[in-house]
Motif scaffolding. Structure first.
Motif, PDB file in Angstrom:
ATOM      1  N   MET A   1      30.006  -9.700 -41.599  1.00 38.25           N
ATOM      2  CA  MET A   1      30.480  -9.445 -42.941  1.00 38.25           C
ATOM      3  C   MET A   1      31.189 -10.701 -43.466  1.00 38.25           C
ATOM      4  SD  MET A   1      32.569  -6.168 -44.204  1.00 38.25           S
ATOM      5  CE  MET A   1      34.161  -6.424 -44.909  1.00 38.25           C
ATOM      6  N   LYS A   2      30.842 -11.117 -44.664  1.00 35.88           N
ATOM      7  CA  LYS A   2      31.414 -12.310 -45.268  1.00 35.88           C
ATOM      8  C   LYS A   2      32.863 -12.045 -45.690  1.00 35.88           C
ATOM      9  CE  LYS A   2      30.573 -15.707 -48.833  1.00 35.88           C
ATOM     10  NZ  LYS A   2      29.823 -16.060 -50.012  1.00 35.88           N
ATOM     11  N   GLU A   3      33.737 -13.007 -45.410  1.00 36.33           N
ATOM     12  CA  GLU A   3      35.145 -12.874 -45.763  1.00 36.33           C
ATOM     13  C   GLU A   3      35.322 -12.970 -47.279  1.00 36.33           C
ATOM     14  OE1 GLU A   3      39.416 -15.113 -45.086  1.00 36.33           O
ATOM     15  OE2 GLU A   3      37.639 -15.874 -44.084  1.00 36.33           O
ATOM     16  N   ASN A   4      36.101 -12.050 -47.818  1.00 31.56           N
ATOM     17  CA  ASN A   4      36.442 -12.053 -49.231  1.00 31.56           C
ATOM     18  C   ASN A   4      37.880 -12.570 -49.339  1.00 31.56           C
ATOM     19  OD1 ASN A   4      37.424 -11.278 -51.818  1.00 31.56           O
ATOM     20  ND2 ASN A   4      35.796  -9.757 -51.977  1.00 31.56           N
ATOM     21  N   VAL A   5      38.039 -13.786 -49.809  1.00 31.75           N
ATOM     22  CA  VAL A   5      39.339 -14.459 -49.803  1.00 31.75           C
ATOM     23  C   VAL A   5      40.385 -13.681 -50.599  1.00 31.75           C
ATOM     24  CG1 VAL A   5      40.578 -16.560 -50.483  1.00 31.75           C
ATOM     25  CG2 VAL A   5      38.344 -16.729 -49.387  1.00 31.75           C
ATOM     26  N   ILE A   6      40.054 -13.262 -51.812  1.00 29.35           N
ATOM     27  CA  ILE A   6      41.049 -12.564 -52.632  1.00 29.35           C
ATOM     28  C   ILE A   6      41.390 -11.201 -52.045  1.00 29.35           C
ATOM     29  CG2 ILE A   6      39.408 -11.566 -54.283  1.00 29.35           C
ATOM     30  CD1 ILE A   6      42.996 -12.859 -55.002  1.00 29.35           C
ATOM     31  N   GLN A   7      40.426 -10.555 -51.437  1.00 31.90           N
ATOM     32  CA  GLN A   7      40.679  -9.265 -50.797  1.00 31.90           C
ATOM     33  C   GLN A   7      41.671  -9.446 -49.636  1.00 31.90           C
ATOM     34  OE1 GLN A   7      37.272  -7.549 -48.791  1.00 31.90           O
ATOM     35  NE2 GLN A   7      38.001  -5.469 -49.200  1.00 31.90           N
ATOM     36  N   GLU A   8      41.428 -10.437 -48.799  1.00 35.02           N
ATOM     37  CA  GLU A   8      42.308 -10.685 -47.652  1.00 35.02           C
ATOM     38  C   GLU A   8      43.699 -11.141 -48.084  1.00 35.02           C
ATOM     39  OE1 GLU A   8      42.418 -10.254 -44.264  1.00 35.02           O
ATOM     40  OE2 GLU A   8      40.758  -8.966 -44.839  1.00 35.02           O
ATOM     41  N   LYS A   9      43.751 -12.093 -49.003  1.00 34.36           N
ATOM     42  CA  LYS A   9      45.039 -12.627 -49.440  1.00 34.36           C
ATOM     43  C   LYS A   9      45.877 -11.566 -50.163  1.00 34.36           C
ATOM     44  CE  LYS A   9      43.971 -17.532 -49.624  1.00 34.36           C
ATOM     45  NZ  LYS A   9      44.994 -18.015 -48.718  1.00 34.36           N
ATOM     46  N   SER A  10      45.247 -10.743 -50.981  1.00 32.48           N
ATOM     47  CA  SER A  10      46.008  -9.718 -51.702  1.00 32.48           C
ATOM     48  C   SER A  10      46.507  -8.636 -50.746  1.00 32.48           C
ATOM     49  CB  SER A  10      45.190  -9.113 -52.851  1.00 32.48           C
ATOM     50  OG  SER A  10      44.030  -8.474 -52.384  1.00 32.48           O
ATOM     51  N   TYR A  11      45.723  -8.318 -49.719  1.00 30.08           N
ATOM     52  CA  TYR A  11      46.166  -7.333 -48.726  1.00 30.08           C
ATOM     53  C   TYR A  11      47.327  -7.879 -47.900  1.00 30.08           C
ATOM     54  CZ  TYR A  11      46.299  -4.093 -44.863  1.00 30.08           C
ATOM     55  OH  TYR A  11      46.741  -3.186 -43.923  1.00 30.08           O
ATOM     56  N   THR A  12      47.189  -9.116 -47.430  1.00 32.87           N
ATOM     57  CA  THR A  12      48.255  -9.736 -46.633  1.00 32.87           C
ATOM     58  C   THR A  12      49.546  -9.841 -47.443  1.00 32.87           C
ATOM     59  OG1 THR A  12      46.619 -10.970 -45.359  1.00 32.87           O
ATOM     60  CG2 THR A  12      48.878 -11.809 -45.323  1.00 32.87           C
ATOM     61  N   PHE A  13      49.409 -10.196 -48.718  1.00 34.85           N
ATOM     62  CA  PHE A  13      50.584 -10.286 -49.584  1.00 34.85           C
ATOM     63  C   PHE A  13      51.214  -8.900 -49.777  1.00 34.85           C
ATOM     64  CE2 PHE A  13      52.718 -10.389 -53.734  1.00 34.85           C
ATOM     65  CZ  PHE A  13      53.640 -11.395 -53.475  1.00 34.85           C
ATOM     66  N   ALA A  14      50.402  -7.892 -49.992  1.00 32.16           N
ATOM     67  CA  ALA A  14      50.919  -6.531 -50.164  1.00 32.16           C
ATOM     68  C   ALA A  14      51.700  -6.094 -48.925  1.00 32.16           C
ATOM     69  CB  ALA A  14      49.783  -5.550 -50.457  1.00 32.16           C
ATOM     70  N   LEU A  15      51.202  -6.440 -47.766  1.00 34.44           N
ATOM     71  CA  LEU A  15      51.897  -6.100 -46.522  1.00 34.44           C
ATOM     72  C   LEU A  15      53.261  -6.789 -46.463  1.00 34.44           C
ATOM     73  CD1 LEU A  15      51.613  -4.497 -43.938  1.00 34.44           C
ATOM     74  CD2 LEU A  15      50.433  -6.452 -42.919  1.00 34.44           C
ATOM     75  N   ARG A  16      53.331  -8.034 -46.882  1.00 38.76           N
ATOM     76  CA  ARG A  16      54.611  -8.747 -46.933  1.00 38.76           C
ATOM     77  C   ARG A  16      55.571  -8.065 -47.910  1.00 38.76           C
ATOM     78  NH1 ARG A  16      54.688 -14.915 -47.824  1.00 38.76           N
ATOM     79  NH2 ARG A  16      56.759 -14.592 -46.971  1.00 38.76           N
ATOM     80  N   ILE A  17      55.034  -7.590 -49.029  1.00 35.31           N
ATOM     81  CA  ILE A  17      55.866  -6.915 -50.029  1.00 35.31           C
ATOM     82  C   ILE A  17      56.400  -5.595 -49.492  1.00 35.31           C
ATOM     83  CG2 ILE A  17      55.785  -5.756 -52.286  1.00 35.31           C
ATOM     84  CD1 ILE A  17      56.075  -8.821 -52.484  1.00 35.31           C
ATOM     85  N   VAL A  18      55.583  -4.866 -48.746  1.00 38.86           N
ATOM     86  CA  VAL A  18      56.043  -3.609 -48.135  1.00 38.86           C
ATOM     87  C   VAL A  18      57.208  -3.895 -47.182  1.00 38.86           C
ATOM     88  CG1 VAL A  18      55.405  -1.745 -46.533  1.00 38.86           C
ATOM     89  CG2 VAL A  18      53.872  -2.363 -48.421  1.00 38.86           C
ATOM     90  N   LYS A  19      57.073  -4.952 -46.400  1.00 41.00           N
ATOM     91  CA  LYS A  19      58.150  -5.328 -45.468  1.00 41.00           C
ATOM     92  C   LYS A  19      59.406  -5.760 -46.226  1.00 41.00           C
ATOM     93  CE  LYS A  19      55.017  -6.466 -41.727  1.00 41.00           C
ATOM     94  NZ  LYS A  19      54.421  -7.499 -40.897  1.00 41.00           N
ATOM     95  N   LEU A  20      59.230  -6.496 -47.329  1.00 41.22           N
ATOM     96  CA  LEU A  20      60.364  -6.886 -48.166  1.00 41.22           C
ATOM     97  C   LEU A  20      61.052  -5.647 -48.735  1.00 41.22           C
ATOM     98  CD1 LEU A  20      62.124  -8.955 -49.734  1.00 41.22           C
ATOM     99  CD2 LEU A  20      60.340  -8.898 -51.527  1.00 41.22           C
ATOM    100  N   TYR A  21      60.257  -4.720 -49.229  1.00 38.38           N
ATOM    101  CA  TYR A  21      60.800  -3.475 -49.784  1.00 38.38           C
ATOM    102  C   TYR A  21      61.645  -2.741 -48.737  1.00 38.38           C
ATOM    103  CZ  TYR A  21      60.904   1.390 -51.282  1.00 38.38           C
ATOM    104  OH  TYR A  21      61.316   2.656 -51.595  1.00 38.38           O
ATOM    105  N   ARG A  22      61.097  -2.594 -47.557  1.00 37.26           N
ATOM    106  CA  ARG A  22      61.816  -1.899 -46.478  1.00 37.26           C
ATOM    107  C   ARG A  22      63.138  -2.614 -46.168  1.00 37.26           C
ATOM    108  NH1 ARG A  22      58.212  -1.526 -41.635  1.00 37.26           N
ATOM    109  NH2 ARG A  22      56.935  -0.364 -43.093  1.00 37.26           N
ATOM    110  N   TRP A  23      63.088  -3.952 -46.102  1.00 40.08           N
ATOM    111  CA  TRP A  23      64.293  -4.730 -45.818  1.00 40.08           C
ATOM    112  C   TRP A  23      65.326  -4.579 -46.942  1.00 40.08           C
ATOM    113  CZ3 TRP A  23      66.539  -8.997 -48.220  1.00 40.08           C
ATOM    114  CH2 TRP A  23      67.557  -9.616 -47.501  1.00 40.08           C
ATOM    115  N   LEU A  24      64.876  -4.661 -48.179  1.00 39.22           N
ATOM    116  CA  LEU A  24      65.792  -4.524 -49.315  1.00 39.22           C
ATOM    117  C   LEU A  24      66.484  -3.157 -49.310  1.00 39.22           C
ATOM    118  CD1 LEU A  24      63.682  -6.197 -52.140  1.00 39.22           C
ATOM    119  CD2 LEU A  24      65.907  -6.993 -51.306  1.00 39.22           C
ATOM    120  N   CYS A  25      65.739  -2.125 -48.991  1.00 32.55           N
ATOM    121  CA  CYS A  25      66.317  -0.776 -48.960  1.00 32.55           C
ATOM    122  C   CYS A  25      67.279  -0.603 -47.786  1.00 32.55           C
ATOM    123  CB  CYS A  25      65.213   0.284 -48.889  1.00 32.55           C
ATOM    124  SG  CYS A  25      64.266   0.447 -50.411  1.00 32.55           S
ATOM    125  N   GLU A  26      66.847  -1.044 -46.604  1.00 28.40           N
ATOM    126  CA  GLU A  26      67.655  -0.830 -45.397  1.00 28.40           C
ATOM    127  C   GLU A  26      68.855  -1.769 -45.297  1.00 28.40           C
ATOM    128  OE1 GLU A  26      64.875  -1.101 -42.169  1.00 28.40           O
ATOM    129  OE2 GLU A  26      63.858   0.767 -42.752  1.00 28.40           O
TER     130      GLU A  26
END
Length: 119
Positions: A1-26
């Motif tokens: 399967m061919k890598e989709n750069v924007i798909q991968e980068k947006s997912y990785t960024f979203a994961l970082r944002i989820v972790k930031l959210y958790r840290w900000l709350c906790e």
């Protein structure tokens, strides 16, 4: 399967944002701004996924345009979190750089599609 750069980068960024959210709350007990950045920072990737499954070129363009707008909004929330003292310089610079990269890629995609479909 061919890598989709924007798909991968947006997912990785979203994961970082989820972790930031958790840290900000906790750790910072911040619940308003953190919810805003969670929404915009994860929405971009969700819209990219929707675009990949689009029914037409116009639908694809529309979803990518929304992803672009959400990524730009995320830049705003990151600046606000930094300038209000919730995130330090290092975290800000790293997240902001990744968000700017998404904005640039999405901008390029939307401009290409706009020219292609004649919008």
């Amino acid at each position: 399967m061919k890598e989709n750069v924007i798909q991968e980068k947006s997912y990785t960024f979203a994961l970082r944002i989820v972790k930031l959210y958790r840290w900000l709350c906790e750790e910072k007990k911040e619940f308003v701004l953190s919810k805003q950045i969670l929404r915009s920072g994860t929405s971009a990737g969700a819209n990219v996924e929707e675009a990949i499954g689009a029914q037409s070129e116009r639908d694809f363009h529309s979803k990518m345009t929304i992803a672009h707008k959400e990524s730009r909004e995320t830049l705003y929330w990151l600046r606000l979190l930094h300038d209000s003292g919730y995130i330090d310089e290092g975290a800000f610079r790293s997240l902001f750089a990744d968000s700017e990269e998404l904005v640039k890629i999405l901008s390029s995609i939307t401009k290409t599609m706009k020219a292609k479909i004649g919008n």
